[in-house]
Enzyme design. Structure first.
Site, mmCIF file in Angstrom:
data_model
loop_
_atom_site.group_PDB
_atom_site.id
_atom_site.type_symbol
_atom_site.label_atom_id
_atom_site.label_comp_id
_atom_site.label_asym_id
_atom_site.label_seq_id
_atom_site.Cartn_x
_atom_site.Cartn_y
_atom_site.Cartn_z
ATOM 1 N N ARG A 1 31.050 40.337 32.503
ATOM 2 C CA ARG A 1 31.965 39.899 31.436
ATOM 3 C C ARG A 1 32.929 38.820 31.912
ATOM 4 O O ARG A 1 33.476 38.071 31.127
ATOM 5 C CB ARG A 1 32.752 41.094 30.892
ATOM 6 C CG ARG A 1 31.975 41.830 29.816
ATOM 7 C CD ARG A 1 32.608 43.149 29.527
ATOM 8 N NE ARG A 1 33.558 43.089 28.429
ATOM 9 C CZ ARG A 1 34.341 44.119 28.081
ATOM 10 N NH1 ARG A 1 34.289 45.241 28.775
ATOM 11 N NH2 ARG A 1 35.167 44.012 27.078
ATOM 12 N N THR B 1 33.360 55.193 29.978
ATOM 13 C CA THR B 1 34.479 55.632 30.808
ATOM 14 C C THR B 1 34.536 57.159 30.977
ATOM 15 O O THR B 1 34.928 57.650 32.034
ATOM 16 C CB THR B 1 35.813 55.103 30.237
ATOM 17 O OG1 THR B 1 35.821 55.254 28.817
ATOM 18 C CG2 THR B 1 36.012 53.631 30.551
ATOM 19 N N ARG C 1 47.569 28.249 58.363
ATOM 20 C CA ARG C 1 46.402 29.101 58.101
ATOM 21 C C ARG C 1 46.522 30.406 58.891
ATOM 22 O O ARG C 1 47.402 30.550 59.734
ATOM 23 C CB ARG C 1 45.134 28.333 58.472
ATOM 24 C CG ARG C 1 44.856 27.194 57.482
ATOM 25 C CD ARG C 1 43.720 26.325 57.938
ATOM 26 N NE ARG C 1 42.547 27.105 58.279
ATOM 27 C CZ ARG C 1 41.575 26.692 59.090
ATOM 28 N NH1 ARG C 1 41.650 25.507 59.673
ATOM 29 N NH2 ARG C 1 40.547 27.465 59.344
ATOM 30 N N TYR D 1 36.549 23.054 68.412
ATOM 31 C CA TYR D 1 35.198 23.464 68.022
ATOM 32 C C TYR D 1 34.195 22.464 68.553
ATOM 33 O O TYR D 1 34.323 21.258 68.316
ATOM 34 C CB TYR D 1 35.144 23.526 66.490
ATOM 35 C CG TYR D 1 33.873 24.083 65.924
ATOM 36 C CD1 TYR D 1 33.339 25.284 66.387
ATOM 37 C CD2 TYR D 1 33.203 23.423 64.901
ATOM 38 C CE1 TYR D 1 32.172 25.796 65.849
ATOM 39 C CE2 TYR D 1 32.040 23.939 64.356
ATOM 40 C CZ TYR D 1 31.527 25.125 64.825
ATOM 41 O OH TYR D 1 30.380 25.636 64.286
HETATM 42 C C1 UD1 Z 1 38.992 50.274 27.667
HETATM 43 C C2 UD1 Z 1 39.278 51.372 26.621
HETATM 44 C C3 UD1 Z 1 40.116 50.785 25.495
HETATM 45 C C4 UD1 Z 1 41.408 50.219 26.086
HETATM 46 C C5 UD1 Z 1 41.106 49.217 27.210
HETATM 47 C C6 UD1 Z 1 42.407 48.893 27.953
HETATM 48 C C7 UD1 Z 1 37.429 52.972 26.625
HETATM 49 C C8 UD1 Z 1 36.177 53.427 25.954
HETATM 50 N N1 UD1 Z 1 38.024 51.911 26.118
HETATM 51 O O1 UD1 Z 1 38.212 49.257 27.046
HETATM 52 O O2 UD1 Z 1 40.431 51.776 24.534
HETATM 53 O O3 UD1 Z 1 42.153 49.609 25.047
HETATM 54 O O4 UD1 Z 1 40.208 49.772 28.181
HETATM 55 O O5 UD1 Z 1 42.217 47.911 28.927
HETATM 56 O O6 UD1 Z 1 37.863 53.626 27.555
HETATM 57 N N2 UD1 Z 1 34.205 51.682 33.863
HETATM 58 C C9 UD1 Z 1 33.415 52.462 34.692
HETATM 59 N N3 UD1 Z 1 32.251 52.961 34.239
HETATM 60 C C10 UD1 Z 1 31.815 52.755 32.961
HETATM 61 C C11 UD1 Z 1 32.624 51.985 32.100
HETATM 62 C C12 UD1 Z 1 33.803 51.472 32.577
HETATM 63 O O7 UD1 Z 1 33.781 52.666 35.862
HETATM 64 O O8 UD1 Z 1 30.728 53.256 32.621
HETATM 65 C C13 UD1 Z 1 35.470 51.156 34.372
HETATM 66 C C14 UD1 Z 1 35.507 49.632 34.463
HETATM 67 O O9 UD1 Z 1 35.241 49.194 35.770
HETATM 68 C C15 UD1 Z 1 36.932 49.277 34.082
HETATM 69 C C16 UD1 Z 1 37.402 50.466 33.258
HETATM 70 O O10 UD1 Z 1 36.484 51.527 33.473
HETATM 71 O O11 UD1 Z 1 37.752 49.158 35.226
HETATM 72 C C17 UD1 Z 1 37.476 50.145 31.774
HETATM 73 O O12 UD1 Z 1 36.227 49.657 31.311
HETATM 74 P P1 UD1 Z 1 36.133 48.353 30.395
HETATM 75 O O13 UD1 Z 1 34.693 48.080 30.191
HETATM 76 O O14 UD1 Z 1 36.965 47.286 30.937
HETATM 77 O O15 UD1 Z 1 36.749 48.921 29.028
HETATM 78 P P2 UD1 Z 1 37.463 48.089 27.869
HETATM 79 O O16 UD1 Z 1 36.431 47.543 26.982
HETATM 80 O O17 UD1 Z 1 38.433 47.148 28.454
#
Ligand code: UD1
Ligand code: MG
Length: 457
Positions: free
Chosen positions: A18, A84, A319, A373
């Protein structure tokens, strides 16, 4: 701070798709530190907290970054990205252990502060089974909406699933959630995937808890504390917020930033007292600047230590491994890498010093290069105390210049120079008296005619 025990689950699975990037999303950087490191640093401030991180398969870089920040963190791998809630359940073994609070934190939400985590936990301590962090973003696109009634949180609706009316709700889900340890697993286990993305949404936990007759709560936060990063544009916005915070805290600590909005800092930048930073300076990770140092415009520093009263720039580059002791002067167009510049030494113009030591009070003339170097390996240059290196000198490493030695300008130094001696390496200068005059008699400057040119031929 809370005396309750806590399990913090940091969700960090996923690639850079993304973000249109080859780098996993959570390894993108703001203020010189990865998103994941920002999150883990905040979570790491909680006491009595076990930290687990959920990553995607084959992401050694994410595991490494986790352990760099929290060596004791436990890692779980989510084989398939199925949402999530699914990601949280990957850490089931950790969830089965008894704790008071369970926090779920997203690896893509780097601006969170530990105070907010505490507030969420307080809501749990006060009887909620699920607490959600809400905020009112200027642009709510992409965020879940918090459905409330009479101040009660009923559900979180993901944007893709929301009705037109629900999309108009200003209060959004910041992504941070807290659960009571007693009911966390039983709530999350009931979450299904009957939605458009066929994903297990953690946000469903709110509706499930309500159905179970449990209490839910919302804590409202500032947009700048909970911005989630899904795109490069959001990454840049988060960088801007973080820079504002870091500049404010530098100013509050007594640093003089002449034009704060033009100075870029890192989350770990350390300043002493009475430091002055002129406009347009970039300070990368792992830099410390001691009392009364002056960093002049257009300088770039990373992995460097600047000693008391030292002066850097304008247009200097420090650096990693640049170690400037007290009162050192590093001037315009001077680059220093992996080199100790000892007390009071100076390199004021157009110079490269790499893999070297420059002794106390030594003077490095304009245009000096340590040739470190040879195309295969790096070699060291050692310059003694109070040595004098004439302008336009090439020091071909490995090479040593003894204490108090003197190098004539324009030399290519390939052999060690004993202390106190003069070394120079130059062709003898030729002088031909009257030569120029006689040339001009034959060929007056700029006035050669076509016929004269022909004649000469
Ligand atoms: C998510 C929330 C949304 C909230 C937003 C805030 C859900 C379903 N949605 O959406 O309500 O407003 O965050 O920023 O929770 N991840 C995993 N495994 C998965 C999916 C995601 O580890 O299978 C992790 C991702 O790495 C990320 C986080 O969970 O760090 C959130 O996932 P992301 O895809 O960014 O969710 P959003 O669409 O942003
Ligand atoms: Mg996100």
């Amino acid at each position: 701070m809370s005396r309750r025990t806590c399990l913090a689950i940091v969700l960090a699975a996923g690639d850079g798709t993304r973000m249109l990037s080859n780098l996993p999303k959570v390894l993108h950087v703001i203020a010189g530190r990865s998103l994941l490191a920002h999150v883990l640093t905040a979570v790491g401030r909680l006491r009595k907290t076990r930290i687990v991180v959920v990553t995607a398969p084959k992401q050694d870089s994410v595991s490494k970054e986790t352990h760099r920040i929290v060596p004791s963190a436990q890692l779980f791998v989510q084989r398939e990205r199925r949402g999530t809630a699914h990601a949280v359940l990957i850490a089931r073994a950790a969830l089965k252990r008894r704790v008071d609070d369970v926090l779920v934190v997203f690896g893509d939400t780097p601006l969170i502060r530990v105070e907010l985590l505490d507030q969420l936990r307080d809501a749990i301590a006060n009887g909620a089974a699920v607490a959600v962090l809400g905020f009112r973003p200027l642009d709510p696109t992409g965020y879940g909406r918090l459905v409330t009634q009479g101040g009660e949180l009923l559900a979180v609706r993901e944007e893709k699933e929301a009705t037109e009316t629900e999309r108009r709700i200003a209060l959004c889900n910041g992504g941070l959630m807290a659960f009571s340890g007693k009911t966390a697993l039983s709530i999350i286990d009931q979450i299904g995937n009957a939605n458009q993305k066929r994903e297990y949404y953690l946000t469903e936990a709110v509706a499930v808890a309500r159905r179970m007759g449990l209490k839910t709560a919302v804590i409202e936060a500032d947009e700048d504390d909970v911005r989630g990063i899904n795109t490069k544009a959001q990454l840049a916005q988060a960088e801007a917020v973080m820079q504002r915070r870091l500049r404010a805290s530098a100013l509050n600590a007594g640093v003089t930033l002449v034009a704060p909005e033009t100075v870029f800092l890192s989350a770990d930048t350390k300043f002493g007292r009475d430091v002055v930073v002129e406009p347009n300076v970039v300070i990368g990770p792992a830099v410390s600047i001691a009392d009364s140092a002056l960093i002049r415009s257009f300088s770039h520093l990373e992995g460097a230590r600047v000693g008391k009263g030292a002066r850097v720039g304008p247009y200097a580059r420090l650096r990693p491994g640049a170690d400037l002791e007290q009162d050192v002067h590093i001037g315009n167009f001077v680059e220093v890498k992996a080199a100790k510049i000892q007390k009071g030494a100076k390199a004021n113009h157009l110079t490269y010093i790499g893999d070297a030591r420059v002794g106390v009070g030594a003077n490095v003339g304009a245009g000096t290069i340590t040739c470190n170097y040879d195309g295969l390996a790096k070699h060291r240059t050692d310059i003694g105390h109070r040595a004098f290196i004439g302008s336009n000198t090439a020091l071909v490493a490995p090479v040593k210049v003894g204490d108090g030695a003197y190098i004539g300008s324009g030399s290519v130094i390939t052999r060690n120079v004993p202390p106190g001696s003069l070394s120079l390496e130059r062709s003898p200068q030729i002088i031909k008296k009257g030569w120029a005059k006689s040339l001009r008699r034959v060929k007056p400057a700029g006035k050669q005619t076509k016929s004269a040119r022909k004649k000469r031929r």
